[in-house]
Design a protein around this motif. Structure first.
Motif, PDB file in Angstrom:
ATOM      1  N   TYR A 172     -56.185   8.229  20.336  1.00 45.48           N
ATOM      2  CA  TYR A 172     -57.078   7.476  19.461  1.00 45.48           C
ATOM      3  C   TYR A 172     -56.975   5.983  19.753  1.00 45.48           C
ATOM      4  CZ  TYR A 172     -58.930   5.429  15.143  1.00 45.48           C
ATOM      5  OH  TYR A 172     -59.631   4.682  14.232  1.00 45.48           O
ATOM      6  N   VAL A 173     -55.757   5.457  19.803  1.00 49.46           N
ATOM      7  CA  VAL A 173     -55.629   4.002  19.961  1.00 49.46           C
ATOM      8  C   VAL A 173     -55.974   3.565  21.379  1.00 49.46           C
ATOM      9  CG1 VAL A 173     -53.964   3.643  18.122  1.00 49.46           C
ATOM     10  CG2 VAL A 173     -53.138   4.142  20.422  1.00 49.46           C
ATOM     11  N   GLN A 174     -55.814   4.457  22.349  1.00 50.18           N
ATOM     12  CA  GLN A 174     -56.065   4.066  23.731  1.00 50.18           C
ATOM     13  C   GLN A 174     -57.476   4.389  24.182  1.00 50.18           C
ATOM     14  OE1 GLN A 174     -52.751   3.708  26.306  1.00 50.18           O
ATOM     15  NE2 GLN A 174     -51.551   5.220  25.175  1.00 50.18           N
ATOM     16  N   GLY A 175     -58.218   5.091  23.333  1.00 52.24           N
ATOM     17  CA  GLY A 175     -59.579   5.443  23.686  1.00 52.24           C
ATOM     18  C   GLY A 175     -60.586   4.422  23.196  1.00 52.24           C
ATOM     19  N   PRO A 176     -61.854   4.740  23.359  1.00 54.77           N
ATOM     20  CA  PRO A 176     -62.908   3.830  22.873  1.00 54.77           C
ATOM     21  C   PRO A 176     -62.835   3.674  21.362  1.00 54.77           C
ATOM     22  CG  PRO A 176     -63.829   5.957  23.514  1.00 54.77           C
ATOM     23  CD  PRO A 176     -62.402   5.963  23.965  1.00 54.77           C
ATOM     24  N   VAL A 177     -63.157   2.483  20.892  1.00 57.87           N
ATOM     25  CA  VAL A 177     -63.109   2.222  19.459  1.00 57.87           C
ATOM     26  C   VAL A 177     -64.209   3.015  18.778  1.00 57.87           C
ATOM     27  CG1 VAL A 177     -63.375   0.470  17.675  1.00 57.87           C
ATOM     28  CG2 VAL A 177     -62.097  -0.043  19.767  1.00 57.87           C
ATOM     29  N   PRO A 178     -63.867   3.779  17.750  1.00 61.79           N
ATOM     30  CA  PRO A 178     -64.895   4.567  17.075  1.00 61.79           C
ATOM     31  C   PRO A 178     -65.851   3.697  16.268  1.00 61.79           C
ATOM     32  CG  PRO A 178     -62.812   4.718  15.914  1.00 61.79           C
ATOM     33  CD  PRO A 178     -62.535   3.965  17.171  1.00 61.79           C
ATOM     34  N   ASN A 179     -66.977   4.266  15.950  1.00 61.95           N
ATOM     35  CA  ASN A 179     -67.945   3.572  15.105  1.00 61.95           C
ATOM     36  C   ASN A 179     -67.498   3.737  13.653  1.00 61.95           C
ATOM     37  OD1 ASN A 179     -70.058   2.454  13.793  1.00 61.95           O
ATOM     38  ND2 ASN A 179     -71.603   3.900  14.518  1.00 61.95           N
ATOM     39  N   LEU A 180     -66.918   2.685  13.106  1.00 62.92           N
ATOM     40  CA  LEU A 180     -66.382   2.729  11.750  1.00 62.92           C
ATOM     41  C   LEU A 180     -67.258   1.982  10.759  1.00 62.92           C
ATOM     42  CD1 LEU A 180     -62.588   2.193  12.589  1.00 62.92           C
ATOM     43  CD2 LEU A 180     -63.799   4.340  12.150  1.00 62.92           C
ATOM     44  N   GLY A 181     -68.497   1.709  11.168  1.00 65.61           N
ATOM     45  CA  GLY A 181     -69.393   1.002  10.274  1.00 65.61           C
ATOM     46  C   GLY A 181     -69.098  -0.481  10.290  1.00 65.61           C
ATOM     47  N   SER A 182     -69.134  -1.097   9.144  1.00 70.36           N
ATOM     48  CA  SER A 182     -68.928  -2.544   9.090  1.00 70.36           C
ATOM     49  C   SER A 182     -67.446  -2.877   9.198  1.00 70.36           C
ATOM     50  CB  SER A 182     -69.493  -3.106   7.793  1.00 70.36           C
ATOM     51  OG  SER A 182     -68.810  -2.564   6.681  1.00 70.36           O
ATOM     52  N   TRP A 183     -67.169  -4.018   9.786  1.00 66.23           N
ATOM     53  CA  TRP A 183     -65.809  -4.511   9.945  1.00 66.23           C
ATOM     54  C   TRP A 183     -65.596  -5.699   9.023  1.00 66.23           C
ATOM     55  CZ3 TRP A 183     -62.242  -2.169  13.217  1.00 66.23           C
ATOM     56  CH2 TRP A 183     -62.752  -1.216  14.087  1.00 66.23           C
ATOM     57  N   GLY A 184     -64.364  -5.940   8.675  1.00 67.91           N
ATOM     58  CA  GLY A 184     -64.036  -7.109   7.873  1.00 67.91           C
ATOM     59  C   GLY A 184     -64.110  -8.378   8.698  1.00 67.91           C
ATOM     60  N   GLN A 185     -63.653  -9.466   8.140  1.00 67.09           N
ATOM     61  CA  GLN A 185     -63.725 -10.744   8.834  1.00 67.09           C
ATOM     62  C   GLN A 185     -62.675 -10.871   9.928  1.00 67.09           C
ATOM     63  OE1 GLN A 185     -63.026 -13.606   5.731  1.00 67.09           O
ATOM     64  NE2 GLN A 185     -60.815 -13.252   5.694  1.00 67.09           N
ATOM     65  N   GLY A 186     -61.638 -10.083   9.842  1.00 64.00           N
ATOM     66  CA  GLY A 186     -60.565 -10.161  10.827  1.00 64.00           C
ATOM     67  C   GLY A 186     -59.713 -11.407  10.636  1.00 64.00           C
ATOM     68  N   THR A 187     -58.698 -11.510  11.479  1.00 65.98           N
ATOM     69  CA  THR A 187     -57.830 -12.684  11.453  1.00 65.98           C
ATOM     70  C   THR A 187     -57.566 -13.114  12.895  1.00 65.98           C
ATOM     71  OG1 THR A 187     -55.756 -13.609  10.576  1.00 65.98           O
ATOM     72  CG2 THR A 187     -55.689 -11.311  11.328  1.00 65.98           C
ATOM     73  N   GLN A 188     -57.749 -14.404  13.146  1.00 62.86           N
ATOM     74  CA  GLN A 188     -57.654 -14.929  14.513  1.00 62.86           C
ATOM     75  C   GLN A 188     -56.200 -15.136  14.912  1.00 62.86           C
ATOM     76  OE1 GLN A 188     -60.204 -15.938  16.914  1.00 62.86           O
ATOM     77  NE2 GLN A 188     -58.364 -16.024  18.199  1.00 62.86           N
ATOM     78  N   VAL A 189     -55.847 -14.609  16.065  1.00 61.31           N
ATOM     79  CA  VAL A 189     -54.538 -14.843  16.664  1.00 61.31           C
ATOM     80  C   VAL A 189     -54.747 -15.563  17.984  1.00 61.31           C
ATOM     81  CG1 VAL A 189     -52.511 -13.757  17.704  1.00 61.31           C
ATOM     82  CG2 VAL A 189     -53.468 -12.844  15.564  1.00 61.31           C
ATOM     83  N   THR A 190     -54.136 -16.723  18.115  1.00 63.06           N
ATOM     84  CA  THR A 190     -54.239 -17.504  19.342  1.00 63.06           C
ATOM     85  C   THR A 190     -52.836 -17.776  19.871  1.00 63.06           C
ATOM     86  OG1 THR A 190     -56.266 -18.566  18.545  1.00 63.06           O
ATOM     87  CG2 THR A 190     -55.122 -19.613  20.398  1.00 63.06           C
ATOM     88  N   VAL A 191     -52.597 -17.331  21.090  1.00 60.35           N
ATOM     89  CA  VAL A 191     -51.293 -17.528  21.723  1.00 60.35           C
ATOM     90  C   VAL A 191     -51.488 -18.517  22.867  1.00 60.35           C
ATOM     91  CG1 VAL A 191     -49.295 -16.441  22.780  1.00 60.35           C
ATOM     92  CG2 VAL A 191     -50.710 -15.161  21.143  1.00 60.35           C
ATOM     93  N   SER A 192     -50.947 -19.700  22.682  1.00 59.02           N
ATOM     94  CA  SER A 192     -51.176 -20.755  23.665  1.00 59.02           C
ATOM     95  C   SER A 192     -50.076 -21.803  23.556  1.00 59.02           C
ATOM     96  CB  SER A 192     -52.538 -21.404  23.426  1.00 59.02           C
ATOM     97  OG  SER A 192     -52.721 -22.508  24.288  1.00 59.02           O
ATOM     98  N   SER A 193     -49.756 -22.399  24.678  1.00 61.20           N
ATOM     99  CA  SER A 193     -48.793 -23.491  24.666  1.00 61.20           C
ATOM    100  C   SER A 193     -49.503 -24.829  24.582  1.00 61.20           C
ATOM    101  CB  SER A 193     -47.910 -23.426  25.927  1.00 61.20           C
ATOM    102  OG  SER A 193     -48.715 -23.429  27.085  1.00 61.20           O
TER     103      SER A 193
END
Length: 127
Positions: free
Chosen positions: A106-127
């Motif tokens: 499931y996690v390694q396959g294509p993302v399923p169609n789960l309808g609407s998504w939330g706003q999410g949270t941005q992760v930025t990894v940078s020096s």
């Protein structure tokens, strides 16, 4: 109203850590499998990890194994994603969602169609 809200993202240097939260309201998160997904700029959304509601089994994509840990806090109706040893390629918007399925495929396959998504949270990894 059933709702999931992601939080905990931010800017972190390579090698750093963040803990993302997926807080549920309007329903009991313990009754569902929960997955974390991410979408990097210019790339398709991908699965990252999921946790089963029945036995707490956890699954991860290969690129985050040993660095990320998914867990539940039933009292807080929240699922977490602890991210350690972060790399620039982990930069993405991270989303959580409930689904009927949770497995390695499931996690390694294509993302399923789960309808609407939330706003999410941005992760930025940078020096």
């Amino acid at each position: 109203q059933m709702q999931l809200v992601e939080s905990g993202g931010g800017l972190v240097q390579p090698g750093g850590s963040l803990r993302l939260s997926c807080a549920a309201s309007g329903f009991t998160l313990d009754h569902y499998h929960v997955g974390w997904f991410r979408q990097a700029p210019g790339k398709e959304r991908e699965g990252v990890s999921c946790i089963r509601h029945s036995d707490g089994s956890t699954y991860y994509i290969d690129s985050v194994k040993g660095r990320f840990t998914i867990s539940r806090d039933s009292a807080k109706n929240t699922v977490y994603l602890q991210m350690d040893s972060l790399k620039p390629e982990d930069t993405a918007v991270y989303y959580c969602a409930t689904d009927l399925f949770c497995s390695s495929d499931y996690v390694q396959g294509p993302v399923p169609n789960l309808g609407s998504w939330g706003q999410g949270t941005q992760v930025t990894v940078s020096s």
